[in-house]
Scaffold this motif. Structure first.
Motif, short mmCIF file in Angstrom:
data_model
loop_
_atom_site.label_atom_id
_atom_site.label_comp_id
_atom_site.label_asym_id
_atom_site.label_seq_id
_atom_site.Cartn_x
_atom_site.Cartn_y
_atom_site.Cartn_z
N ASP A 217 0.82 -1.21 0.00
CA ASP A 217 0.00 0.00 0.00
C ASP A 217 0.86 1.27 0.00
N ARG A 226 -3.60 2.47 -8.62
CA ARG A 226 -4.93 2.53 -7.99
C ARG A 226 -5.64 3.83 -8.37
N GLU A 236 -10.79 -1.87 -10.01
CA GLU A 236 -9.97 -2.13 -8.84
C GLU A 236 -8.55 -2.55 -9.20
N THR A 237 -7.69 -2.50 -8.17
CA THR A 237 -6.30 -2.94 -8.31
C THR A 237 -5.97 -3.89 -7.16
#
Length: 367
Positions: A217, A226, A236-237
């Motif tokens: 992240d 993202r 989405e990713t």
């Protein structure tokens, strides 16, 4: 069975990921462009812990999960819409799948060649997206001429398709994928006749180094994907490490879980990819359970009970009478079908009932 195609530039980890997801060694993985030429195909079980729970309730002898077909498609390069590289083959193979898993490289490694010479995930995404858009633009322009003639002869469907092209063509000309063009439900259904590539639902797989997966992240490349995917594709990713997934593919489930825990990760990227690809295709699961087997059946979101019954056998749909139904949550809370009946949560549903995710069903039919 619906199909998800794994795509991306050469050397981004597509074939490694395909081998991991399918737990096979079908796809050659090498440090040079176009090591995949013909598409590799694998059937992948959708992980679902609910099967084990239901099988214990019913004393089932066998568990049968739902499945999705994955296709490893040759790497694309700039100019594919004009036939560069393996462009024509690539585009024809994409046309045959229902959804796209787009693998994007998010790690630096001087030993692994990148076709553009540097790591830039947004540029790489735009390379493939642009080629799909250009191919679609060429396709609708060619199709328009024929449809105009048919429309003048009074063909109502041709007239409707021309109206759709009137919306889609300028959208594509602005460099936007067809999937983001605003169409009504009826137009969306009819637009499938155009066989557009950029209309296919897409999931981005951000391929990171094994040492960076637990903290993906905070990877700036992943963050860029993202943001871009959400803004320009509305999708989405998932962060994955194709290398880790490759190692996990050879381990038993308990050892794989321990390996992930040591890496600081709770769920395999391949597992996330499979689940999200399943939902990306607009699919959901219902169950049948008994002493012989507990089985997950795949249907589309919004399917009615007769349509769901038809997945088992056409006679079930043609002769549908009713469906004995209980939700997974209610059944597991009650602990048995008998207890669910006693509590009044085991119910009879008719032809108009829209099946819900996780329903446990028994169909009554007569032919």
């Amino acid at each position: 069975m619906l199909r998800a195609g794994i795509v991306g530039l050469p050397n981004v980890g597509k074939s490694t990921l395909f081998n991991a997801v399918t737990r096979t060694r079908k796809a050659e993985s090498a440090n040079y462009p176009f090591c995949t030429v013909d598409p590799n195909v694998g059937i992948v079980n959708v992980p679902d812990e609910r099967l084990e729970v239901l099988s214990k309730i019913s004393g089932s002898a066998e568990l049968i999960p739902a499945s999705v077909e994955f296709v490893d498609i040759a790497g694309l390069v700039k100019g594919a819409s004009a036939g560069e590289g393996l462009g024509n083959q690539f585009l024809s193979h994409i046309r045959e799948v229902d959804a796209i898993v787009h693998v994007v490289r998010c790690f630096e490694d001087d030993d692994i060649h990148h076709v553009e010479g540097s790591i830039d995930p947004v540029r790489d995404i735009e390379t493939i997206s642009t080629e799909l858009i250009l191919a679609d633009l060429d396709a609708v322009q060619r199709r328009r001429e024929k449809l105009n003639k048919e429309s003048k002869r009074g063909d109502k469907e041709a007239t409707a398709l021309v109206a759709i092209i009137d919306k889609v063509e300028p959208h594509l000309s602005e460099g936007k994928p067809a999937i983001t063009c605003e169409l009504s439900n009826d137009e969306t259904a009819l637009a499938k006749r155009l066989l557009l590539l950029s209309v296919k639902p897409t999931l981005f797989a951000a391929n990171v180094k094994d040492s960076e997966l637990a903290d993906a992240d905070n990877n700036p490349h992943v963050a860029k994907i993202r943001e871009y995917a959400g803004e320009h594709h509305g999708c989405e990713t998932v962060a994955i490490s194709a290398q880790i997934e490759s190692e996990l593919a050879d381990l038993p489930n308990d050892e794989a879980a321990d390996f992930l825990a040591e890496m600081g990760v709770t769920e395999s990227g391949a597992g996330q990819l499979i689940h999200k690809s399943y939902s990306l295709l607009g699919l959901q699961t219902y169950f049948t359970t008994g002493e012989k087997e507990t089985r997950a059946w795949t249907i589309h979101v919004g399917d009615t009970a007769p349509r769901a019954a038809g997945v088992i056998h056409g006679d079930f749909e043609r002769g549908f009478i009713k469906a004995e139904t209980v939700s997974y949550a209610e059944l597991t809370t009650c602990g048995s079908i008998a207890a669910a009946r006693d509590k009044g949560v085991y119910r009879m549903e008719g032809k108009e009932y829209v099946v819900q995710e996780g329903d446990v069903m028994l169909f009554k039919f007569n032919v």
